[in-house]
Write an enzyme that holds these catalytic residues in place. Sequence first.
Site, PDB file in Angstrom:
ATOM      1  N   ASP A 109     -10.573  10.967  -7.382  1.00 46.68           N
ATOM      2  CA  ASP A 109     -10.894   9.653  -6.816  1.00 46.68           C
ATOM      3  C   ASP A 109     -12.359   9.335  -7.120  1.00 46.68           C
ATOM      4  O   ASP A 109     -13.254   9.949  -6.545  1.00 46.68           O
ATOM      5  CB  ASP A 109     -10.649   9.653  -5.311  1.00 46.68           C
ATOM      6  CG  ASP A 109     -10.932   8.299  -4.666  1.00 46.68           C
ATOM      7  OD1 ASP A 109     -11.375   7.378  -5.387  1.00 46.68           O
ATOM      8  OD2 ASP A 109     -10.729   8.160  -3.451  1.00 46.68           O
TER       9      ASP A 109
ATOM     10  N   GLN B 252      -9.193   5.959   9.755  1.00 44.47           N
ATOM     11  CA  GLN B 252     -10.538   5.626  10.208  1.00 44.47           C
ATOM     12  C   GLN B 252     -11.408   6.874  10.170  1.00 44.47           C
ATOM     13  O   GLN B 252     -10.924   7.987  10.364  1.00 44.47           O
ATOM     14  CB  GLN B 252     -10.503   5.065  11.629  1.00 44.47           C
ATOM     15  CG  GLN B 252      -9.878   3.686  11.738  1.00 44.47           C
ATOM     16  CD  GLN B 252     -10.007   3.115  13.135  1.00 44.47           C
ATOM     17  OE1 GLN B 252     -10.135   3.851  14.106  1.00 44.47           O
ATOM     18  NE2 GLN B 252      -9.953   1.797  13.240  1.00 44.47           N
TER      19      GLN B 252
ATOM     20  N   ALA C 111     -14.429   3.050   7.225  1.00 43.16           N
ATOM     21  CA  ALA C 111     -12.993   3.265   7.270  1.00 43.16           C
ATOM     22  C   ALA C 111     -12.488   3.852   5.951  1.00 43.16           C
ATOM     23  O   ALA C 111     -12.968   3.502   4.880  1.00 43.16           O
ATOM     24  CB  ALA C 111     -12.273   1.960   7.543  1.00 43.16           C
ATOM     25  N   ALA C 112     -11.518   4.750   6.057  1.00 41.67           N
ATOM     26  CA  ALA C 112     -10.851   5.284   4.871  1.00 41.67           C
ATOM     27  C   ALA C 112      -9.665   4.382   4.552  1.00 41.67           C
ATOM     28  O   ALA C 112      -9.267   3.533   5.361  1.00 41.67           O
ATOM     29  CB  ALA C 112     -10.396   6.718   5.132  1.00 41.67           C
TER      30      ALA C 112
END
Length: 319
Positions: A151, A6, A1-2
């Site tokens: 990120d 998802q 999952a992000a």
Amino acid sequence: AASIGQVHRATLGGGEEVVLKVQYPGVAESIGSDIENLMQLVRITNILPKELYVENAVEVAKKELALECDYRYEASAQARFRELLAGHPDFYVPRVYEEHVGRRVLCTEFVEGVPIDQVAGMSQETRNRVGELVLRLTLKELFEWRFMQTDPNWGNFLYDPATGVLNLVDFGAAKEFPKHFVDKYLEMVRACAERDREGVLRASTAMGFLTGDESDVMLEAHCEAGYTVGLPFRTVGGHDFGAGSLVTGRVSNLGGTILKHRLTPPPEEAYSLHRKLAGAFLACIKLKAVVPCREIFLDTYESYAFGAAEAEQSAAAAA
């Protein structure tokens, strides 16, 4: 999952194996109001010291999250990175299937690989190589392209042991950095690596980390924090990231002094940049990698063209 959706493995009609990222309904619309509600609580309770400049951090976060919620932006950033690294023997960026991309849906090529935390169980040679790849890529993003995937989540770096390639995914936090900022930042990193106090203060003031009116206590803490972060770039030969968490420990100890005495928030660019740089160092620490940081940095510094972009723009404008 992000974090905001998802992620599914799927197969297109033509047989291509893909990854489909689908955003949770209502996430994009609610983020702004959720953050503002949190800030109202912070203001009412006064639970955070004003020296945190939390309002500034929140404004930056709101801008970044708005971009991350638009998968069309992520698709364009991924396509740009794919072009920048096309043909590179050590890195691979999966293809974007643009015909299946929308504001809330992203479709990209499926790639094999394991995240950084699983690479930590591999041989020292492999860990050294992956750590070096992460650091080289980080410096290339900032000082060569001025376009960085900010990120540092370990799952965004997928190492394929079968090919030795580092597959790169998730570009929603990609960010452009202005040339004048990068020029000064490179000078500051060099000054930190060489323990050049005047150079650190000069570059820090030019970028807005300092105002020029700080106390001696603050200036000393600021410089010492810079020297500590610059330690890997000062070490001749390979820097051993497995020899204790010296960098993170010393910076944490200086943080209280900096928080108490600083007069201004950091520049907007610093929030995402320092998140990525810290993540690169932490990845190397997790890997216990030995990386020739000074050699990599000096190669970057010596090949860098200071002020070139502005000079070219001025010449074009005059013509």
